[in-house]
Write an enzyme that holds these catalytic residues in place. Structure first.
Site, PDB file in Angstrom:
ATOM      1  N   THR A  72       0.827  -1.204   0.000  1.00 31.85           N
ATOM      2  CA  THR A  72       0.000   0.000   0.000  1.00 31.85           C
ATOM      3  C   THR A  72       0.859   1.251   0.000  1.00 31.85           C
ATOM      4  O   THR A  72       2.002   1.235   0.482  1.00 31.85           O
ATOM      5  CB  THR A  72      -0.906   0.014   1.257  1.00 31.85           C
ATOM      6  OG1 THR A  72      -1.545   1.294   1.387  1.00 31.85           O
ATOM      7  CG2 THR A  72      -0.093  -0.222   2.516  1.00 31.85           C
TER       8      THR A  72
ATOM      9  N   TYR B 225      -2.047   0.160  10.861  1.00 36.47           N
ATOM     10  CA  TYR B 225      -2.177  -0.424   9.527  1.00 36.47           C
ATOM     11  C   TYR B 225      -0.922  -0.177   8.697  1.00 36.47           C
ATOM     12  O   TYR B 225      -0.393  -1.101   8.049  1.00 36.47           O
ATOM     13  CB  TYR B 225      -3.397   0.168   8.818  1.00 36.47           C
ATOM     14  CG  TYR B 225      -3.517  -0.239   7.368  1.00 36.47           C
ATOM     15  CD1 TYR B 225      -3.920  -1.525   7.024  1.00 36.47           C
ATOM     16  CD2 TYR B 225      -3.230   0.662   6.347  1.00 36.47           C
ATOM     17  CE1 TYR B 225      -4.028  -1.901   5.696  1.00 36.47           C
ATOM     18  CE2 TYR B 225      -3.332   0.298   5.026  1.00 36.47           C
ATOM     19  CZ  TYR B 225      -3.739  -0.985   4.694  1.00 36.47           C
ATOM     20  OH  TYR B 225      -3.830  -1.346   3.375  1.00 36.47           O
TER      21      TYR B 225
END
Length: 356
Positions: free
Chosen positions: A132, A175
């Site tokens: 990501t 995250y």
């Protein structure tokens, strides 16, 4: 990795019933590959995606209900695979803030389970990992951005083409830490153990079969809100910028990287829409309003931890490696997503009320 391989082993997709995973599985099965999916079916919409895949491809797609946090089914699936596309993950920053240990176990430990299964039981199998853009952290400070029109623009001219893969990493939010940890392990298993791994740092993939929520899949969430006539909450001021990539183009990149693994292994690539497909949240709301002829009511709330005021991918690395570039404009991609959402939920834009 040539399609002409004599091996009839399946390509394993962890998280293969999720949004990107099911689009990948569909494309691979349609071109003749056998596909094995490992998914815990925990997220909204994934059971529907599983049924869709089975209805289209029957026995060419095999789905095993299991969790990457459990190494036993991972080993069994990896042992039989000729390649591994690892997408299984906890994907929401908000969930990572609420349950950071679960987030770590899924994203970091789950990835180690996959890598160890490959290293010990099937070391020739390529591994392509879904990372990501969050691994870059907030990226620019407030003093390094300005406003132009209805978007933020970085002051550094070196960012005109977007963020390159060599940009410093700065994990932000649980995250970001868990995905960043996995990102670096995937890279290091290529360097230290010689595995044929590739990291794809993805940015805002959108398109059909995405059940967008406020926490994940924000473009689909914006369109769904328009379908329902629901007001939107924007966290921050709406000037924050992202680049968006239509899912069919993302699938092209994934398969291109896999098919050309001899050229791509050991590498890290950004995967996004690039500057030409970037928009601020306010600009996207305006684009949806023009596309649907439906104004979207919205309000503002505080920024969330780790939110980036500006992120745009420089995707020249993928272009140089495999000749890939985004083929679908943001407007055309939104129109396609709108068509799918209307067909899925059964009402055209402009009709107000609850949406089943």
């Amino acid at each position: 990795m040539s399609r002409g391989s004599a091996s009839n082993k399946p390509i394993l997709i962890t998280g293969g019933c999720g949004f990107i995973g099911c689009n990948l599985a569909d494309r691979l099965a349609a071109r003749g590959d056998r596909v094995s999916i490992l998914d815990n079916l925990a997220r909204a919409g994934v059971r529907e995606n599983a049924q869709w895949l089975k209805s289209r491809h029957l026995d060419r797609v095999n789905i095993a209900v299991a969790d990457v946090r459990d190494p036993i089914p991972v080993i069994g699936a990896v042992r039989e695979a000729r390649a591994v596309l690892h997408l299984a993950a906890q994907v929401a920053v908000t969930s990572s803030l609420e349950r950071p240990i679960e987030d770590f176990d899924t994203n970091a430990r789950g990835t180690i389970n996959v890598l160890e299964a490959v290293r010990l039981h099937n070391p020739s199998a390529p591994v392509v990992f879904a990372s990501t853009n969050k691994v870059y952290g907030r990226l620019v400070d407030d003093a390094q951005i300005g406003k132009r029109g209805r978007r933020y623009v970085p002051s550094d001219p070196a960012l005109a083409r977007g963020v390159v893969e060599s940009a410093p990493l700065d994990f932000y939010s649980p995250y970001g830490c868990s995905k960043g940890t996995a990102d670096q392990y995937v890279r290091d298993y290529a360097r230290v153990f010689g595995l044929r791994t590739v990291v794809l740092r993805m940015s805002c993939i959108y398109g059909p079969r995405q059940f967008g929520t406020e926490d994940q899949g924000w473009i689909a969430h914006f369109l769904l809100s328009a379908l329902r006539g629901d007001p939107l909450t924007i966290y921050g001021d709406g000037f924050q910028v992202r680049d968006a990539l239509y899912v069919a183009d993302a699938v092209d990149a994934w398969i291109g990287v896999l098919d050309q693994i001899d050229r791509t292994h050991g590498r890290i690539f950004n995967l996004g829409g690039g500057p030409a497909n970037s928009a601020s949240l306010l600009e996207l709301i305006e684009l949806i309003a023009r596309l649907t002829n439906h104004e979207i009511s919205h309000s503002f709330a505080d920024w969330r931890p780790g939110d980036q005021p500006w992120y745009v991918s420089d995707v020249s690395g993928l272009h140089d490696a495999i000749g890939w570039e985004p083929a679908t404009s943001l407007l055309d991609g939104l129109a396609s997503l709108q068509d799918w959402l209307e067909s899925r939920f059964g009402r055209p834009f402009g009709n107000q009320g609850a949406f089943a």
